[in-house]
Every structure is written in structure tokens, then in C-alpha cells.
Scaffold this active site. Sequence first.
Site, mmCIF file in Angstrom:
data_model
loop_
_atom_site.group_PDB
_atom_site.id
_atom_site.type_symbol
_atom_site.label_atom_id
_atom_site.label_comp_id
_atom_site.label_asym_id
_atom_site.label_seq_id
_atom_site.Cartn_x
_atom_site.Cartn_y
_atom_site.Cartn_z
ATOM 1 N N ASP A 98 49.296 38.230 37.154
ATOM 2 C CA ASP A 98 49.464 38.078 38.606
ATOM 3 C C ASP A 98 49.014 36.670 39.019
ATOM 4 O O ASP A 98 48.056 36.499 39.784
ATOM 5 C CB ASP A 98 48.678 39.152 39.379
ATOM 6 N N ASP A 123 45.144 33.145 35.679
ATOM 7 C CA ASP A 123 46.344 33.600 34.971
ATOM 8 C C ASP A 123 47.163 32.403 34.489
ATOM 9 O O ASP A 123 47.725 32.418 33.392
ATOM 10 C CB ASP A 123 47.237 34.439 35.886
ATOM 11 N N ASN A 176 46.861 39.286 42.782
ATOM 12 C CA ASN A 176 46.220 38.178 43.510
ATOM 13 C C ASN A 176 46.998 37.807 44.761
ATOM 14 O O ASN A 176 46.459 37.215 45.693
ATOM 15 C CB ASN A 176 46.128 36.949 42.603
ATOM 16 N N THR A 216 46.503 40.581 32.394
ATOM 17 C CA THR A 216 45.500 39.825 33.164
ATOM 18 C C THR A 216 45.609 40.111 34.657
ATOM 19 O O THR A 216 45.133 39.315 35.483
ATOM 20 C CB THR A 216 45.650 38.307 32.921
ATOM 21 N N PHE A 218 38.181 43.479 40.045
ATOM 22 C CA PHE A 218 39.405 43.500 40.851
ATOM 23 C C PHE A 218 40.586 44.167 40.156
ATOM 24 O O PHE A 218 41.258 45.014 40.753
ATOM 25 C CB PHE A 218 39.792 42.072 41.257
ATOM 26 N N ASN A 219 40.916 43.793 38.918
ATOM 27 C CA ASN A 219 42.131 44.311 38.283
ATOM 28 C C ASN A 219 42.108 45.834 38.144
ATOM 29 O O ASN A 219 43.115 46.501 38.348
ATOM 30 C CB ASN A 219 42.340 43.661 36.908
ATOM 31 N N HIS A 244 38.345 33.907 33.857
ATOM 32 C CA HIS A 244 38.494 35.302 33.441
ATOM 33 C C HIS A 244 39.667 35.487 32.456
ATOM 34 O O HIS A 244 39.488 35.893 31.327
ATOM 35 C CB HIS A 244 38.767 36.193 34.657
ATOM 36 N N ASP A 245 40.872 35.222 32.925
ATOM 37 C CA ASP A 245 42.070 35.617 32.183
ATOM 38 C C ASP A 245 42.257 34.906 30.848
ATOM 39 O O ASP A 245 42.707 35.540 29.876
ATOM 40 C CB ASP A 245 43.314 35.431 33.069
#
Length: 315
Positions: free
Chosen positions: A11, A16, A38, A123, A164-165, A238-239
Site C-alpha cells: 500500500d 512500501d 496508507n 507490507t 496498523f496493517n 517497517h516494510d
Amino acid sequence: MARMKAIIDCDPGHDDAVAIVLAAKHFDLLGVTTVGGNAPLWRVTDNALRVLDLIGRPDIPVARGAAGPLMGSLPGVGQRVHGATGLDGADLPRSQRAVIPRNGVEFLIDTVMSNPGTVVIATGPLTNVALAMRQEPRFARSVARLSIMGGSATWGNVSAAAEFNVWADPEAAHIVFTSGAKLTMCGLDLTRQAAVGRETIAGFRGVGTRTAGVIADLLEFYRAASEGLTGSPTVPLHDPCAVAVLAAPELFEFRFGQVEVETRGEWTRGMTVVDRRRWESEEPGVGPVGNCRLATRVDAEGLFALVREALASCP
Ligand code: RIB
Ligand code: CA
């Protein structure tokens, strides 16, 4: 040696975008599927096309997946750090390319089932992956490994308990974590170890390619937006962790355990409940220790070097 085949479900999203750069460098990237997260689906899909153009990979197909979660509607919180477009902070020209005329879920199923050994890197919210598992019962066992940026073995980000994900679609995450797929989870407890500040971002920019400059601009926006929300001068990458954990596992440490997704709690909906009572440091010899391999430590400087190397290989 032939590169491992991969699909990234994402996203984009600033982190990402860096994950796509890494994935295109280290895998035979068969495609990018997009999911609302996102930013709305049309935004993140447009962003995926722009990022692939930026890195000189318009050959990689993009397929549009689910606009929102299995239940309810897409929360708008992602845009607080990713901006209105989902990828604010740099000028990426609109792509002249269109998405392929296949739904992202069908693309995931068809590509995995016809390319044995393919890994999937997720992700964003897990809606597309869950739908693929529901539509094709063989999908979960056919994915060579499913690497997820999501959840947390400690505390959350979008709420005290949830990341979040997973929070954006807990029902989808529950389907994935109970599917029997070969899961690797990169939760917030891991990704917070790979936080970038101005100096590291300057190091990315110093690579000197046009892609490096644009990614540095994007990450500076992401860092500043995150600082505005959290007060911290650094922001986790993160991703990219979910890509690097398959591309360079030597940079990571792992534990094996049982992870459940809370779908009902008033304060804990979207929490990944990690059973630390049965952490196993090695692949279990006998007997099921749990449903998930969790990445627990990362060599952050090693990850950043991987990103610089990938940026150097781009236009
Ligand atoms: O919680 C971090 C996750 O949420 C990352 O995938 C980031 O892109 C956002 O989607
Ligand atoms: Ca994401």
C-alpha cells in the site's frame, strides 16, 4: 543461481516504496499487487506505478486488489504520515502505464499456483492475501514463504495494542495466521530497530542516483511527519524489513511461536497476541511450536547498506 520469484502486496506508502526498490533488486519480482491502506486503493496503485517507473522497472506488472477490509471500511489514518497522496514529499511523474486488467487477488493466485517456489511479501493490510486463501484453498500451502510486515510482539502504533496493517483488517490477518502458510512476521518490535534519521537518509541520498535522491526526499517527508506525531526524530523502515528478512536472513535473528490475532477486544482489536511462554530459538525439531517464525533482531546498519546498494543499482 536464479533469483527467487516474488510478489509484493503493498500500500505505497513511503516505506512500501523502499520495499519495492529492495524487492526489485533481490528477487525476480513477478508483480506488485496493491491494497487500500496508507491511502485509498487508487492512490496506492498510482503510487506503485510511479515507483516502478522511477526505478526503471515498468516491465513489472501492477494489479489492483481490495479497496478495503473484509469487514467495515478503510480507516483514513495512514495519510497522517504518508500525506494526502500516500506518497507525499517528492515529485514522481504520473505513470503513462496502466494496471493490468486482472484483479490483484486473481493475480496472486494465478502467479503463485503457476510458479512453484514463489514467495509473497505483504507490507499492507492482509486483505488480498486472505481473499486469495479463501478463493484458492491450495494457495496458503503453495506460497513458498509469506513474509509479513505487520503486528507486534510488544505494543502497537495505531493503538496501544495494535499495529496498523493488522488493525486495518484483523479478520484478514486472522485468516492468514490460521492458514498454515509458512509465515515470517516482521512486527513493530523488530522494525523499530531499523529506524532512520536525517543522517541515514543523507547516506541514502549520497548514493547519488536520481532514485536515491527521490527516495531520500520521500523519507525526509515521512520522517518529519512521523516526528510531528511521535516526537521522535527517527522513523522505522517497517516494510523493507519484510523484504530483507528473505533476501538477507543473516541480518536477522528469529524465534518460533504461536501468534493469534485479536478480532473482538474493545481495546485490543487488531493486536497480535504472541505467546512468549514457548519461544523457540531454533527451528523446532519435533512437534508444532507455533504458527509463525518471528524476526526478533535486525542488524540495522546491514539493512541500511542493503538499501544503499539497491538504490545504487537504480537509474
Ligand atoms: O505499521 C507499519 C505499517 O503501516 C507499514 O506497512 C506502513 O507502510 C503502514 O502501512
Ligand atoms: Ca505498508
